[in-house]
Enzyme design. Structure first.
Site, PDB file in Angstrom:
ATOM      1  N   LYS A 145       4.373  55.183  37.350  1.00 50.69           N
ATOM      2  CA  LYS A 145       4.259  53.720  37.248  1.00 50.69           C
ATOM      3  C   LYS A 145       2.778  53.342  37.255  1.00 50.69           C
ATOM      4  O   LYS A 145       1.996  53.905  38.039  1.00 50.69           O
ATOM      5  CB  LYS A 145       5.000  53.077  38.419  1.00 50.69           C
ATOM      6  CG  LYS A 145       5.087  51.563  38.357  1.00 50.69           C
ATOM      7  CD  LYS A 145       5.910  51.021  39.530  1.00 50.69           C
ATOM      8  CE  LYS A 145       6.039  49.525  39.518  1.00 50.69           C
ATOM      9  NZ  LYS A 145       6.848  49.005  40.644  1.00 50.69           N
ATOM     10  N   SER A 199      10.563  45.989  39.287  1.00 50.55           N
ATOM     11  CA  SER A 199       9.407  46.067  38.438  1.00 50.55           C
ATOM     12  C   SER A 199       9.136  47.468  37.870  1.00 50.55           C
ATOM     13  O   SER A 199       8.345  47.594  36.940  1.00 50.55           O
ATOM     14  CB  SER A 199       8.169  45.609  39.221  1.00 50.55           C
ATOM     15  OG  SER A 199       7.918  46.469  40.321  1.00 50.55           O
ATOM     16  N   SER A 257      12.277  47.200  43.639  1.00 44.55           N
ATOM     17  CA  SER A 257      11.752  47.626  42.336  1.00 44.55           C
ATOM     18  C   SER A 257      11.973  49.071  41.949  1.00 44.55           C
ATOM     19  O   SER A 257      11.690  49.445  40.815  1.00 44.55           O
ATOM     20  CB  SER A 257      10.258  47.342  42.266  1.00 44.55           C
ATOM     21  OG  SER A 257      10.060  46.009  41.943  1.00 44.55           O
TER      22      SER A 257
END
Ligand code: GLN
Length: 487
Positions: free
Chosen positions: A74, A150, A174
């Site tokens: 990420k 996210s 997330s």
């Protein structure tokens, strides 16, 4: 399209490597090829690091726990020499990490290869990855739907067979929510289990890094590597790291699993509810005892979170002042204009909304009414879990009230979007651990199959318990084995 090594789990690749059937270079080449073939449609990756990855693969030591295994990262976890934009225009093309986050250092020491950066909501604020300032990511199961957020790029890359596994971060859901929307496994470790050093902070008292994988076994393999005390993060816990793989013995007979009545009310999509109920029945068939429990302060979790998380974000994001970090506008006439214009141009709408909200709830005259009160409610929410865990070993619920929603469907309604995390947020406020594992499918309006996730929450530092249950669940179901077949 013929099956690729990129579709396999860490565990499967390890046995192929040990048997001498494949090499780390074969794996990295296959993952790069899958990205080239399949990612243009989905848009999970922001960048890939092919050359370094191939060099690392040539030197990989397959006797190490993750030897030769490429992982997508990420875009808010620092990998030395790679760009780190946090999905934001304020950092895009301007920041290259000068150091490895502790989780990356540990992954590398275990032989893993950080292969590429994956998309996310800007600074991890969002539930759909639509808040990325860089690109849209689509759900591999339905290109008209969002992948969740996210950590949407992490979940989409694993689901789409363009990553073996991924690292994400979870501040209010997330990791778990995108994992559930994409049909993958997502583990949020307890607060302090994994070092946050090198994770760009959103809300420091809530953030945790964790794996998104194809199985709970793979999540255990990654947690074994990344967990533990770190002198660079004073909130990391000095508690022994068990071998999480050892807990995966399929034995869940006699475990008590709580069903909180507040998590099974109206508003849950009917397809989600029936898959979750069937999943709970499976746990029961495996010998777990299902117990009714109550978490009475659940209704305050979302509002408490949006006070605490925004307050912390408003302070954490002050560093993006276009002096220390961040793209700057070219011709400000004075320093105030420099800050104002650079931040106005660099941050997206949602990030600005949260900085304003967070500054407001901390401002003098209001902080008692909002921030201080939210901290007190946080204690009540934490106490609810402490009380519940005197009666049960784990808690079960849907991961999210709906399946993946359509791109654009909620972007103009932030409050509605905030409710997507209603079942995940309380775990972060309480600092406990949670996992989402696939438990079925529902059908979208356009007739596409959309995955449903089952959430299991466990007491702080009891990752072994939730991993054991989700692994036992996966061993008697095949939801996690199903992959999207759009392309
Ligand atoms: N969706 C939540 C938010 O927007 C949680 C995000 C996260 O866990 N990073 O704050």
């Amino acid at each position: 399209m013929s099956p690729s090594l990129a579709d396999l789990t860490i565990r499967q690749l390890q046995s192929e490597l040990k048997a001498g059937n494949i090499s780390p270079v074969d794996i990295v080449n296959d993952v790069i090829k899958s990205i080239e073939d399949k990612d243009s449609e989905v848009g999970a990756y922001l960048s890939i690091n092919s050359e370094d990855a191939i060099t690392n693969a040539k030197e990989a030591d397959i006797s190490k726990p993750l030897g030769g295994i490429p992982v997508s990262i990420k875009d808010l976890i620092n990998v030395k020499g790679q760009p780190c934009s946090c999905g934001s225009r304020i950092l895009k093309d301007s920041y290259t990490s000068t150091y490895d986050a502790t989780v990356i250092k540990k992954l590398k020491e275990a032989g893993a290869i950080p292969l590429g950066r994956v998309n996310m909501d800007e600074f991890a604020m969002g539930s759909s990855t639509e808040n990325s300032g860089i690109q849209i990511t689509k759900n591999p199961w339905d290109f008209e739907s969002i992948p969740g957020g996210s950590s949407g790029g992490s979940a989409a890359s694993v689901s789409n067979g363009t990553a073996i596994a991924s690292l994400g971060s979870d501040t209010g859901g997330s990791i778990r929510q995108p994992a559930s929307f994409c049909g993958t496994v997502g583990l949020k470790p307890s607060y302090g289990r994994v070092s946050r050093y090198g994770l760009v902070a959103f809300a420091s008292s809530l953030d945790q890094i964790g794996p998104i994988t194809k199985t709970s076994e793979d999540a255990a393999i990654i947690l074994n590597t990344i967990a533990g005390k770190d002198q660079h993060d004073s909130t990391s816990l000095d508690s022994e790291v068990p071998d999480y793989l050892q807990s995966l013995n399929g034995e869940i007979k006699g475990l008590r699993i709580g069903m909180p009545k507040e998590y099974f009310t109206e508003g849950i999509d009917s397809g989600v509810l029936s898959s979750v109920q069937q999943g709970i029945q499976t746990l029961n068939d495996l010998g777990a005892e299902i117990v009714d429990i109550s978490l009475p302060h659940t209704e305050y979790a979302v509002s408490t979170y949006y006070i605490i998380a925004t307050a912390e974000a408003s302070a954490n994001l002050a560093r993006f002042d276009a002096v220390r970090y961040g793209n700057r506008v070219s011709d400000p006439t004075n320093i105030i204009e420099h800050y104002r214009k650079s931040r106005a141009q660099g941050f997206g709408e949602e990030v600005k909304r949260r900085i304003i909200l967070g500054t407001y709830v901390l401002s003098s005259g209001y902080s008692d009414a909002y921030y201080v009160k939210a901290q007190k409610v946080r204690t009540l929410i934490r106490n609810d879990f402490t009380e519940a865990f005197t009666k049960v070993d784990a808690i079960v619920s849907p991961t999210a009230p709906t399946p993946a929603f359509k791109i654009g469907e909620m972007s103009n309604d932030p409050l509605q979007m905030y409710l997507a995390d209603i079942f995940t947020i309380a775990a972060n406020l309480a600092g406990i651990c949670g996992i989402s594992t696939p438990c079925g499918f529902t059908t979208s309006d356009n007739g596409k199959k959309l995955p449903v996730g089952l959430q299991l929450l466990g007491p702080a530092l009891q990752e072994a318990t939730v991993l054991k249950i989700s692994d036992a669940f996966e061993k008697s179901t095949d939801w996690h084995k199903q992959r999207p077949k759009q392309i």
